[in-house]
Structure formats: C-alpha cells, structure tokens
Design a protein around this motif. Structure first.
Motif, PDB file in Angstrom:
ATOM      1  N   THR A  44      -4.286  -1.969  -1.618  1.00 33.39           N
ATOM      2  CA  THR A  44      -3.698  -3.043  -0.602  1.00 33.39           C
ATOM      3  C   THR A  44      -4.441  -4.327  -0.915  1.00 33.39           C
ATOM      4  O   THR A  44      -5.730  -4.451  -1.369  1.00 33.39           O
ATOM      5  CB  THR A  44      -4.095  -2.581   0.789  1.00 33.39           C
ATOM      6  N   ALA A  92       0.616  -4.350   8.336  1.00 33.71           N
ATOM      7  CA  ALA A  92       1.242  -3.196   7.753  1.00 33.71           C
ATOM      8  C   ALA A  92       2.466  -4.155   7.170  1.00 33.71           C
ATOM      9  O   ALA A  92       2.944  -3.614   6.182  1.00 33.71           O
ATOM     10  CB  ALA A  92       1.636  -2.282   8.785  1.00 33.71           C
ATOM     11  N   ARG A 149       3.527  -3.984   3.243  1.00 33.42           N
ATOM     12  CA  ARG A 149       4.737  -3.370   2.456  1.00 33.42           C
ATOM     13  C   ARG A 149       5.393  -4.408   1.602  1.00 33.42           C
ATOM     14  O   ARG A 149       5.733  -4.190   0.657  1.00 33.42           O
ATOM     15  CB  ARG A 149       5.600  -3.571   4.038  1.00 33.42           C
ATOM     16  N   GLY A 207       0.242   3.826  -4.075  1.00 32.57           N
ATOM     17  CA  GLY A 207      -0.533   3.003  -3.223  1.00 32.57           C
ATOM     18  C   GLY A 207      -2.139   3.545  -3.494  1.00 32.57           C
ATOM     19  O   GLY A 207      -2.653   4.743  -3.794  1.00 32.57           O
ATOM     20  N   LEU A 260      -5.337   3.381  -0.955  1.00 35.29           N
ATOM     21  CA  LEU A 260      -5.974   2.900   0.241  1.00 35.29           C
ATOM     22  C   LEU A 260      -7.283   3.273   0.317  1.00 35.29           C
ATOM     23  O   LEU A 260      -7.891   4.323   0.205  1.00 35.29           O
ATOM     24  CB  LEU A 260      -5.392   3.785   1.294  1.00 35.29           C
ATOM     25  N   LEU A 320      -3.876   1.408   6.933  1.00 30.85           N
ATOM     26  CA  LEU A 320      -2.548   1.821   7.223  1.00 30.85           C
ATOM     27  C   LEU A 320      -2.465   3.214   7.812  1.00 30.85           C
ATOM     28  O   LEU A 320      -3.035   4.170   7.096  1.00 30.85           O
ATOM     29  CB  LEU A 320      -1.485   1.968   5.746  1.00 30.85           C
ATOM     30  N   GLN A 360       3.020   4.140   8.574  1.00 30.93           N
ATOM     31  CA  GLN A 360       3.074   2.756   8.163  1.00 30.93           C
ATOM     32  C   GLN A 360       3.207   2.894   6.437  1.00 30.93           C
ATOM     33  O   GLN A 360       4.038   2.149   5.557  1.00 30.93           O
ATOM     34  CB  GLN A 360       2.142   1.941   8.332  1.00 30.93           C
ATOM     35  N   PHE A 361       2.324   3.679   5.827  1.00 34.08           N
ATOM     36  CA  PHE A 361       2.572   3.886   4.413  1.00 34.08           C
ATOM     37  C   PHE A 361       3.974   4.404   4.002  1.00 34.08           C
ATOM     38  O   PHE A 361       4.455   3.963   2.948  1.00 34.08           O
ATOM     39  CB  PHE A 361       1.306   4.973   3.654  1.00 34.08           C
ATOM     40  N   THR A 369       6.538   2.156   3.066  1.00 40.35           N
ATOM     41  CA  THR A 369       6.523   1.000   1.856  1.00 40.35           C
ATOM     42  C   THR A 369       7.506   1.655   0.687  1.00 40.35           C
ATOM     43  O   THR A 369       7.610   1.136  -0.266  1.00 40.35           O
ATOM     44  CB  THR A 369       5.239   1.352   1.467  1.00 40.35           C
ATOM     45  N   GLY A 388      -0.305   8.252  -3.396  1.00 40.60           N
ATOM     46  CA  GLY A 388      -1.447   7.269  -3.586  1.00 40.60           C
ATOM     47  C   GLY A 388      -2.657   8.165  -3.544  1.00 40.60           C
ATOM     48  O   GLY A 388      -2.743   9.049  -3.672  1.00 40.60           O
ATOM     49  N   PHE A 421      -1.072  12.207   5.810  1.00 44.70           N
ATOM     50  CA  PHE A 421      -0.460  11.639   4.847  1.00 44.70           C
ATOM     51  C   PHE A 421       0.473  12.712   4.063  1.00 44.70           C
ATOM     52  O   PHE A 421       1.655  12.265   3.940  1.00 44.70           O
ATOM     53  CB  PHE A 421      -1.231  10.979   3.565  1.00 44.70           C
TER      54      PHE A 421
END
Length: 276
Positions: free
Chosen positions: A103, A111, A115, A132, A134, A143, A147-148, A151, A156, A169
């Motif tokens: 990020t 967020a 994105r 991603g 994080l 995030l 929110q992830f 994207t 990630g 996640f």
C-alpha cells in the motif's frame, strides 16, 4: 491438506562500501534454490525503501535467473504511484510474471486512495499476477478484508496486524491466495487455507520452515512439533529482524551482514547458537 508454500523474503546484500553486491546476492539465491519454494525479492526484508530503481531492477533479474518467473515474486511497491508503475515496467521487462505491491505509505491514505493506487499498478502489470502487500504496522495504512476485496487483486501478503486476520481475508475472498508474513505460523496458515508464508527467517534457515510445511501436509504430529520447535528457536535467536537474518547469513559465509538502513546491532553470540 495442500502443502503450504515457503517463499523466502530475501535480504539485499551489500558490499563493504555500501554498493549492491551482485555476487553475494546471486550466491544467496543459488544456495536457497532447491531449499525453498520460491523467493520474494525487494520487500521489507530487502530494505526496499533504501534501494534505487536500477538496484531493484538488478535484484529482480538475479532472482529470475535462478528461480524463474513461476517461483519469483518481485515487489514493485513504492510510496508514489508513479514509481510503482515504473518499477512494474522494469520487473515485466526482466521477465517477471508475479508481482506484489505494498500500500502507499507515509502520507495517510484511505481505502479509495489505495484502490486507485492498486488499480494503476494493476493496469501497468497487464496479465501478470499482482498481489497486494498489507503491512499496516509499517505503512500506517489499514484495509479491512472487504476493502481489500474491492481492489480486485488476486490475493496478497499479510504482515503484522493484517496476518492475524488471515481467516477474515480468506472468508472475504475465498478464491484468492494469501501468504502470511508470520514466519513461524506455517501450521496455522496451512490450516486456515492460506497459500503459505513469505518468510525472512527462511532466507537464513530454510529447513525448519519447509520441514514444518511438509509435516503439516503429512499429518505427522511428531515431525511438526520438532520442526516448530526449531523454527521458534530461530525466531528467538534472530528476533525476526533484517539485521539478525543478515548476521546469520554472514556466519554462514554469505554476505557481510551490512545494512543500509539504520538498525540495532545484531546479537552475534545468540545467533551463533543456531548457526553453529
């Protein structure tokens, strides 16, 4: 249960004058080849904020030459979208097909800003797999899983506080692949359905982590306990730090232990108890 991958987050090795040491980095990659499932280059363990664009291009090329594109993830993250896009172009030109992008950091980013950042890098990445990265503890940017998910990324690397939410996640993106930066939690990651770990410690001690992954896959509880104890011992000695990893490699005859970024002095004697 599928075997959890162990991807080594490799440190960047420097010469005594502080310049990038291509020979030492190649030696490290060559030593790791066949010992781990792949490598994650120019990330946090690689001191990426202290590297220039040409050095990151060189590191990508060195890793790809040893591990190939299927087993190399090149980190192209940067504080600015412009630089991340440039690094993405460099990685693709070197032959990378798997990329990771942290990020934005330093300036606060919500967020929607993240994105947009990921979308711009994703457009530059084209058909390459983009993951991603994080690490809210270091970037100051958090995030949620939801929110992830917005994207559109394919998965990630979750480090720090984000790693503790791996199951969340996974629930938000059941078809995505997530790796944890929590080196010693291979068993928990595998049982939560994670893809594996991106492990800095495995750059200096690959076997405890790959043995742990194999034992969990086989359901061998005795082997799992033994490998877990060894992995925990490595973490206790190295402290999970870049300086500890580099000192362990120095004691193995790979590199000189030098960092570019200021850090505490490593515990040389304590590290010697696990390298000896």
């Amino acid at each position: 249960m599928p075997r959890a991958e162990v991807l080594s987050a490799t440190p960047t090795l420097f010469r005594d004058d502080g310049a990038l040491d291509e020979a030492a980095n190649t030696a490290l990659l060559t030593w790791l080849h066949g010992r781990v499932d792949g490598v994650f280059v120019a990330g946090t363990t690689g001191e990426f904020p202290a590297l220039d664009r040409a050095e990151r291009r060189t590191l990508a090329a060195l890793a790809l030459a040893v591990f190939g594109p299927d087993r190399t993830i090149v980190h192209v993250g940067a504080a600015s979208t412009r630089e991340a896009i440039a690094l993405t172009a460099d990685a693709l030109a070197a032959g990378a097909t798997r990329l990771a992008v942290i990020t934005p950091y330093y300036l606060p980013a919500d967020a929607e800003a993240v994105r947009r950042h990921f979308a711009a890098v994703g457009e530059a990445a084209g058909d390459a797999d983009l993951y991603g990265y994080l690490f809210p503890d270091r970037t100051g940017v958090t995030l949620s899983p939801e929110q992830f998910a917005a994207t559109g990324l394919r998965g990630g690397k979750l480090s720090g506080a984000a790693a503790a939410r791996l199951a969340d996640f996974r629930a938000a993106l059941p078809d995505a692949r997530f790796w944890s930066g929590a080196d010693t939690e291979v068993a928990a990651v595998a049982r939560a359905g994670g893809a594996g770990v991106v492990s800095g410690l495995s750059s200096a001690f690959p076997e405890p982590f790959t043995d742990l992954a194999a034992a969990v896959e086989a359901g061998d509880t005795a082997a799992e306990r033994a490998a877990q104890a060894r992995a925990d011992e490595v973490l206790a000695a190295l402290g999970g730090t870049v300086e500890g990893i580099k000192e362990a490699l120095r004691q193995r005859g790979i590199g000189n232990g030098r960092l570019r970024m200021p850090a505490p002095a490593p515990h040389v004697e304590r590290i010697a108890t696990v390298t000896g």
